[in-house]
Design a protein around this motif. Structure first.
Motif, PDB file in Angstrom:
ATOM      1  N   GLN A 125     -10.838   7.225   3.031  1.00 17.96           N
ATOM      2  CA  GLN A 125     -11.785   8.332   2.919  1.00 17.96           C
ATOM      3  C   GLN A 125     -13.101   7.853   2.309  1.00 17.96           C
ATOM      4  O   GLN A 125     -14.185   8.218   2.782  1.00 17.96           O
ATOM      5  CB  GLN A 125     -11.198   9.461   2.063  1.00 17.96           C
TER       6      GLN A 125
ATOM      7  N   TRP B 104       0.852  -1.187   0.000  1.00 19.56           N
ATOM      8  CA  TRP B 104       0.000   0.000   0.000  1.00 19.56           C
ATOM      9  C   TRP B 104       0.883   1.229   0.000  1.00 19.56           C
ATOM     10  O   TRP B 104       1.816   1.336   0.775  1.00 19.56           O
ATOM     11  CB  TRP B 104      -0.863   0.027   1.248  1.00 19.56           C
ATOM     12  N   ARG B 105       0.551   2.161  -0.850  1.00 21.01           N
ATOM     13  CA  ARG B 105       1.190   3.470  -0.797  1.00 21.01           C
ATOM     14  C   ARG B 105       0.328   4.328   0.134  1.00 21.01           C
ATOM     15  O   ARG B 105      -0.899   4.246   0.111  1.00 21.01           O
ATOM     16  CB  ARG B 105       1.257   4.086  -2.188  1.00 21.01           C
ATOM     17  N   PRO B 106       0.948   5.156   0.947  1.00 20.03           N
ATOM     18  CA  PRO B 106       0.174   5.938   1.920  1.00 20.03           C
ATOM     19  C   PRO B 106      -0.954   6.752   1.291  1.00 20.03           C
ATOM     20  O   PRO B 106      -2.059   6.804   1.822  1.00 20.03           O
ATOM     21  CB  PRO B 106       1.225   6.845   2.557  1.00 20.03           C
ATOM     22  N   ARG B 107      -0.716   7.377   0.136  1.00 19.21           N
ATOM     23  CA  ARG B 107      -1.752   8.198  -0.505  1.00 19.21           C
ATOM     24  C   ARG B 107      -2.939   7.341  -0.930  1.00 19.21           C
ATOM     25  O   ARG B 107      -4.094   7.715  -0.744  1.00 19.21           O
ATOM     26  CB  ARG B 107      -1.171   8.943  -1.696  1.00 19.21           C
ATOM     27  N   HIS B 108      -2.673   6.168  -1.510  1.00 21.97           N
ATOM     28  CA  HIS B 108      -3.752   5.298  -1.959  1.00 21.97           C
ATOM     29  C   HIS B 108      -4.541   4.742  -0.774  1.00 21.97           C
ATOM     30  O   HIS B 108      -5.768   4.649  -0.828  1.00 21.97           O
ATOM     31  CB  HIS B 108      -3.210   4.163  -2.822  1.00 21.97           C
TER      32      HIS B 108
ATOM     33  N   HIS C 263      -4.904   6.208   2.084  1.00 20.42           N
ATOM     34  CA  HIS C 263      -5.669   7.328   2.624  1.00 20.42           C
ATOM     35  C   HIS C 263      -6.950   7.541   1.814  1.00 20.42           C
ATOM     36  O   HIS C 263      -8.037   7.723   2.377  1.00 20.42           O
ATOM     37  CB  HIS C 263      -4.818   8.599   2.620  1.00 20.42           C
ATOM     38  N   ASN C 264      -6.829   7.528   0.473  1.00 17.74           N
ATOM     39  CA  ASN C 264      -8.010   7.724  -0.379  1.00 17.74           C
ATOM     40  C   ASN C 264      -9.036   6.615  -0.173  1.00 17.74           C
ATOM     41  O   ASN C 264     -10.240   6.883  -0.123  1.00 17.74           O
ATOM     42  CB  ASN C 264      -7.595   7.802  -1.847  1.00 17.74           C
TER      43      ASN C 264
END
Length: 79
Positions: free
Chosen positions: A48, A38-42, A44-45
């Motif tokens: 959300q 997992w990439r942190p941005r993905h 997080h999305n």
């Protein structure tokens, strides 16, 4: 799979050959260091969106982004 039918016809029931193939594929993938991450941005999305679903807010967000579907009740939004 009908195991009784296979047994009566003398056909093999074991799944060892399939398990072996799966193990080979998995071990090859891990040796090449291609396991998923997992990439942190993905992440997080995704969180959300999941939070909006759990708070019953997803529909209002989508209606704000896509006003043309705001009045239509036939659209089901689920994640």
């Amino acid at each position: 799979m009908n195991y009784g039918d296979r047994y009566r016809h003398g056909e093999p029931i074991a799944s060892g050959f399939v398990e072996s193939a799966v193990n080979q594929v998995v071990s090859k993938r891990f040796v090449k260091r291609q396991q998923m991450a997992w990439r942190p941005r993905h992440a997080h999305n995704l969180l959300q969106i999941r939070t909006a679903v759990l708070n019953d807010q997803l529909r209002s967000y989508v209606e704000r982004w896509y006003p043309s579907i705001a009045g239509e009740e036939n659209h089901r939004l689920a994640a």
